[in-house]
Write an enzyme that holds these catalytic residues in place. Structure first.
Site, PDB file in Angstrom:
ATOM      1  N   ASP A  77       0.833  -1.201   0.000  1.00 14.62           N
ATOM      2  CA  ASP A  77       0.000   0.000   0.000  1.00 14.62           C
ATOM      3  C   ASP A  77       0.873   1.258   0.000  1.00 14.62           C
ATOM      4  O   ASP A  77       2.102   1.179   0.129  1.00 14.62           O
ATOM      5  CB  ASP A  77      -0.922  -0.045   1.235  1.00 14.62           C
ATOM      6  CG  ASP A  77      -2.318   0.473   0.930  1.00 14.62           C
ATOM      7  OD1 ASP A  77      -2.450   1.328   0.041  1.00 14.62           O
ATOM      8  OD2 ASP A  77      -3.270   0.031   1.600  1.00 14.62           O
ATOM      9  N   GLU A 105      -1.648   1.753  -4.999  1.00 12.43           N
ATOM     10  CA  GLU A 105      -1.442   3.209  -4.906  1.00 12.43           C
ATOM     11  C   GLU A 105      -2.702   3.943  -5.367  1.00 12.43           C
ATOM     12  O   GLU A 105      -2.691   5.173  -5.470  1.00 12.43           O
ATOM     13  CB  GLU A 105      -0.163   3.565  -5.700  1.00 12.43           C
ATOM     14  CG  GLU A 105       0.179   5.034  -5.808  1.00 12.43           C
ATOM     15  CD  GLU A 105      -0.676   5.736  -6.855  1.00 12.43           C
ATOM     16  OE1 GLU A 105      -0.910   6.949  -6.688  1.00 12.43           O
ATOM     17  OE2 GLU A 105      -1.130   5.077  -7.811  1.00 12.43           O
ATOM     18  N   TRP A 106      -3.749   3.217  -5.661  1.00 13.38           N
ATOM     19  CA  TRP A 106      -5.101   3.731  -5.959  1.00 13.38           C
ATOM     20  C   TRP A 106      -5.199   4.531  -7.260  1.00 13.38           C
ATOM     21  O   TRP A 106      -6.124   5.341  -7.440  1.00 13.38           O
ATOM     22  CB  TRP A 106      -5.651   4.575  -4.791  1.00 13.38           C
ATOM     23  CG  TRP A 106      -5.135   4.161  -3.448  1.00 13.38           C
ATOM     24  CD1 TRP A 106      -5.419   2.991  -2.796  1.00 13.38           C
ATOM     25  CD2 TRP A 106      -4.232   4.873  -2.610  1.00 13.38           C
ATOM     26  NE1 TRP A 106      -4.746   2.936  -1.606  1.00 13.38           N
ATOM     27  CE2 TRP A 106      -4.010   4.085  -1.470  1.00 13.38           C
ATOM     28  CE3 TRP A 106      -3.583   6.113  -2.709  1.00 13.38           C
ATOM     29  CZ2 TRP A 106      -3.165   4.483  -0.439  1.00 13.38           C
ATOM     30  CZ3 TRP A 106      -2.741   6.509  -1.679  1.00 13.38           C
ATOM     31  CH2 TRP A 106      -2.540   5.703  -0.567  1.00 13.38           C
ATOM     32  N   GLY A 107      -4.236   4.346  -8.168  1.00 16.88           N
ATOM     33  CA  GLY A 107      -4.357   4.966  -9.487  1.00 16.88           C
ATOM     34  C   GLY A 107      -4.105   6.459  -9.535  1.00 16.88           C
ATOM     35  O   GLY A 107      -4.300   7.083 -10.580  1.00 16.88           O
ATOM     36  N   ASP A 133     -10.641   2.917  -3.022  1.00 18.13           N
ATOM     37  CA  ASP A 133     -11.284   1.677  -2.576  1.00 18.13           C
ATOM     38  C   ASP A 133     -12.729   1.527  -3.065  1.00 18.13           C
ATOM     39  O   ASP A 133     -13.527   2.462  -2.994  1.00 18.13           O
ATOM     40  CB  ASP A 133     -11.302   1.618  -1.043  1.00 18.13           C
ATOM     41  CG  ASP A 133      -9.903   1.579  -0.457  1.00 18.13           C
ATOM     42  OD1 ASP A 133      -8.929   1.671  -1.228  1.00 18.13           O
ATOM     43  OD2 ASP A 133      -9.797   1.459   0.770  1.00 18.13           O
TER      44      ASP A 133
HETATM   45  C1  GLA Z   1      -6.130   1.106   1.739  1.00 20.61           C
HETATM   46  C2  GLA Z   1      -6.300   0.093   0.608  1.00 20.61           C
HETATM   47  C3  GLA Z   1      -7.376  -0.903   1.004  1.00 20.61           C
HETATM   48  C4  GLA Z   1      -6.996  -1.596   2.304  1.00 20.61           C
HETATM   49  C5  GLA Z   1      -6.739  -0.571   3.400  1.00 20.61           C
HETATM   50  C6  GLA Z   1      -6.127  -1.210   4.631  1.00 20.61           C
HETATM   51  O1  GLA Z   1      -7.268   1.895   1.886  1.00 20.61           O
HETATM   52  O2  GLA Z   1      -6.618   0.736  -0.587  1.00 20.61           O
HETATM   53  O3  GLA Z   1      -7.573  -1.853  -0.034  1.00 20.61           O
HETATM   54  O4  GLA Z   1      -5.862  -2.399   2.080  1.00 20.61           O
HETATM   55  O5  GLA Z   1      -5.843   0.443   2.965  1.00 20.61           O
HETATM   56  O6  GLA Z   1      -5.849  -0.273   5.644  1.00 20.61           O
END
Ligand code: GLA
Length: 373
Positions: free
Chosen positions: A118, A153-155, A176
């Site tokens: 993450d 890294e969520w893009g 998420d």
């Molecule tokens: C981030 C990630 C999630 C999850 C949480 C855990 O938000 O994007 O998928 O792994 O952290 O804390």
């Protein structure tokens, strides 16, 4: 393919839970269908010992990770774990920055098969992200164990441009997923449709060994998950869950279930264990679908498959029932095709040059097309 702890259980994880999940994945046919990973997400950690080795929370994992890995491997499954490219994870516990080699060796010694890495508490700079992911990837390679590396890294820093080069085999394309169709309130919650729309333009970056990760399937959560219920994630209809499975498979995303797998509802099993949709996701050609057409509220996606076939998906993103008439030539398919509906499990047209039919609100129909020579 597998099942991830986060959406349903968040901090409430333990070795007992993972063992029960492993048993259930075998008993309910998930392993046989291809879901062969259990992914332990954040909040498994118990800090570091006096030698700075990362350790699991002794209350949650009293027998230690090695024993748990052995149990999971004994069932024919693999085990994934989670860390972060900073001193702390998103959940605020021990991360791996500065301990990459030591942690990679520890994971390898436990027999871990996958690492979700993450990016909370890390700088919003793609060069730094590239370097931090590359450092962990190198450490995993040098650990002596084959550990798949997932970039989370969520893009936001365009990981499709650097994550594969940094050693990642998949990267999250968005923030998420929430257990909802789409984000109505625009506060950062990602619904199924939002993620599909953000990921579709990235189709060319996906291929064997480097995939767009659209985050967890919410199929079957029914609004009961913890984090997936934030920001309006109150649950979806099974028509919407079927659309998620369809779109994730069309776009060749990893399929990471996240519902209460100890008690999978029958409707969720119908969706998650559909062998034909799984075969599209896992197709050997490894090409992700392109969005080839918009017709009103409808989107049409096309994915080339091995064996001279195509997968064609038609999504009704609108809130009204609609009738579609789709000449195949308008999406570049000349010639005649046999159409097999993968949700109805039947042939719906032979030697056809078009598809026409009805779609419920938020429904996705998926067809496998074989050319008639
Ligand atoms: C981030 C990630 C999630 C999850 C949480 C855990 O938000 O994007 O998928 O792994 O952290 O804390």
């Amino acid at each position: 393919m597998g099942w991830m702890t986060w959406n349903m259980y968040q901090a409430n994880i333990s070795e007992e839970l993972i063992r029960r999940v492993a048993d259930r994945m075998v008993e309910d046919g998930f392993l046989e269908a291809g879901y062969n990973y259990i992914f332990i997400d954040d909040l498994w950690q118990g800090g570091r010992d006096k030698y700075n080795n990362i350790i699991p929370d002794p209350k949650k994992f009293p027998s230690g990770m090695k024993a748990l890995v052995d149990y999971v491997h004994g069932k024919g499954l693999k085990l994934g774990i989670y860390s972060d490219a900073a001193p702390l994870t998103c959940g605020g516990v021990t991360g791996s920055l500065g301990f990459e080699e030591q942690d990679a060796k520890t994971f390898a010694a436990w027999g871990i098969d996958y690492l979700k890495y993450d990016y909370c508490h890390a700088p919003a700079d793609s060069a730094v992200a590239h370097q931090r992911y590359a450092k962990m990837a190198k450490a995993l390679t040098e650990s002596g164990r084959d550990i798949v590396f997932g970039v989370c890294e969520w893009g936001q820093l365009r990981p499709e441009l650097w994550a594969h080069d940094a050693g990642g085999q998949q990267w999250r394309t968005t923030y998420d997923v929430r257990d909802m169709w789409k984000d109505i309130v625009h506060e950062g919650g990602m619904g199924i449709l939002d993620i599909a729309d953000l990921t579709a333009p990235l189709h060319a970056y996906a291929g064997p060994g480097h995939w767009n990760d659209m985050d967890m399937l919410v199929v079957g959560l029914e609004g009961r998950g913890g984090p997936s219920s934030d920001l309006g994630g109150k649950g979806c209809s099974y028509t919407e869950y079927q659309s998620q499975m369809s779109l994730w498979a069309m776009m060749a995303s990893p399929l990471q279930m996240s519902h209460n797998i100890l008690r999978t509802p029958a409707e969720a099993k119908r969706i998650l264990l559909n062998k034909e949709i799984i075969a599209i996701d896992q197709d050997a050609l490894g090409q992700a679908a392109r969005e080839v057409k918009r017709m009103g509220d409808c989107r049409v996606y096309l994915r080339p498959l091995s064996g001279d076939r195509y997968a064609l998906a038609v999504l009704n993103a609108g809130d009204n029932r609609t009738k579609i008439n789709l000449p195949l030539s308008t999406v570049g398919l000349t010639g005649k095709y046999n159409l097999h509906d993968v949700w109805a499990h039947k042939s719906v047209a032979r030697k056809a040059m078009k598809w026409s039919g009805n779609l419920q609100p938020h429904e996705t129909k998926v067809f496998v097309l074989g050319i008639v020579k």
